[in-house]
Design an enzyme around this catalytic site. Sequence first.
Site, PDB file in Angstrom:
ATOM      1  N   LEU A  48      -4.586 108.694  70.847  1.00 24.10           N
ATOM      2  CA  LEU A  48      -5.680 108.420  69.914  1.00 24.10           C
ATOM      3  C   LEU A  48      -5.781 106.909  69.746  1.00 24.10           C
ATOM      4  CD1 LEU A  48      -5.474 110.951  66.906  1.00 24.10           C
ATOM      5  CD2 LEU A  48      -7.295 110.771  68.601  1.00 24.10           C
ATOM      6  N   ASP A  49      -6.984 106.373  69.875  1.00 18.60           N
ATOM      7  CA  ASP A  49      -7.188 104.939  69.673  1.00 18.60           C
ATOM      8  C   ASP A  49      -6.855 104.539  68.242  1.00 18.60           C
ATOM      9  OD1 ASP A  49      -8.154 104.713  72.280  1.00 18.60           O
ATOM     10  OD2 ASP A  49     -10.213 105.139  71.658  1.00 18.60           O
ATOM     11  N   PRO A  50      -6.514 103.270  67.999  1.00 23.35           N
ATOM     12  CA  PRO A  50      -6.245 102.821  66.625  1.00 23.35           C
ATOM     13  C   PRO A  50      -7.405 103.095  65.663  1.00 23.35           C
ATOM     14  CG  PRO A  50      -5.477 101.180  68.178  1.00 23.35           C
ATOM     15  CD  PRO A  50      -6.212 102.209  68.985  1.00 23.35           C
ATOM     16  N   LEU A  51      -8.651 103.072  66.165  1.00 25.56           N
ATOM     17  CA  LEU A  51      -9.809 103.326  65.303  1.00 25.56           C
ATOM     18  C   LEU A  51     -10.122 104.807  65.153  1.00 25.56           C
ATOM     19  CD1 LEU A  51     -12.265 100.452  66.330  1.00 25.56           C
ATOM     20  CD2 LEU A  51     -10.678 100.552  64.401  1.00 25.56           C
ATOM     21  N   ALA A  52      -9.273 105.674  65.702  1.00 26.38           N
ATOM     22  CA  ALA A  52      -9.422 107.124  65.549  1.00 26.38           C
ATOM     23  C   ALA A  52      -8.288 107.655  64.687  1.00 26.38           C
ATOM     24  CB  ALA A  52      -9.413 107.808  66.906  1.00 26.38           C
TER      25      ALA A  52
END
EC number: 5.4.99.25
Length: 311
Positions: A48-52
């Site tokens: 999961l991306d940091p913004l997710a």
Amino acid sequence: MSRPRKPKGRAVSGWLILDKPLDFGSTEAVSKIKWLFKAQKAGHAGTLDPLASGMLPIALGDATKTVPYVMDGRKIYEFAVAWGEERATDDLEGAVTQSSDNRPSEEEIRALLPAYTGVINQVPPQFSAIKIDGNRAYDLAREGETVDIPAREVEVFRLSLLGCTPHLAHFEIECGKGTYVRSLARDFGRDLGCYGHIASLRRSFVAPFAEESMVPLADLVALEGIESDEERLAALDAFLIDTGEALSSLPHIAVTDEQAHRLKMGNPIIVRGRDAPLSEPEAYATARGKLIAIGEIGEGEFRPKRVFATG
């Protein structure tokens, strides 16, 4: 001759279904969980991306052997697409690369969705972990290179519009392995003639783990206040899901303690019974509800491929 080093940490095994917060990388999350649980090994199933935010299944100990089975599972995301700008990273983090004053109507958005349902061809984002000539695409993108990433087939089982305003649309998607939601936002925007990027993204499901299994990171960090190592680790271990739960999509056989011992030694066992599978390329065996081995069934035998010290 030197002795092999003893692994640091506890031989704890199981799955921790983390509710990953925003601005926290997946690798960072795994490191934090490994440290909290004092585990010898840890890994995750699906970045999961940091913004997710949302579900990040983390495997501890022997459960790391079952990561591929969770990686292959279906996933559900809720996401919002902001119209009017395409960005280098296809989310809020990147610089604006294209812009438009056009805005799609709800009818136009709904008419687009069938084209993105089923088996579709998708080009991953420039900022992705795809390897190009041995290099990660995101490393090349950070160096300013634009690389040609080939399209690949992914499967979208369900795609719904949850609501929209002139500038933002909210969706829910159920998809298979390898689907990039950021690519969907990019391609939606191009098809609708208005450009778009991900404004928010949350994963709520990774098969076979349900949303109710998620544990907020704050709940785990709060246990750091327990002074007794034994009490603190026992409280943390209570959040773990049995390793075998990751294999629920495979055929299953229950074995005796004697058979379990043979399997752990790497030996096949005879599979008997009216309900015993005749032939399976992959199946798993348990004894007293604990995972013993993953293997294949053929010619009346279960042959172990991977064995587990603990369940």
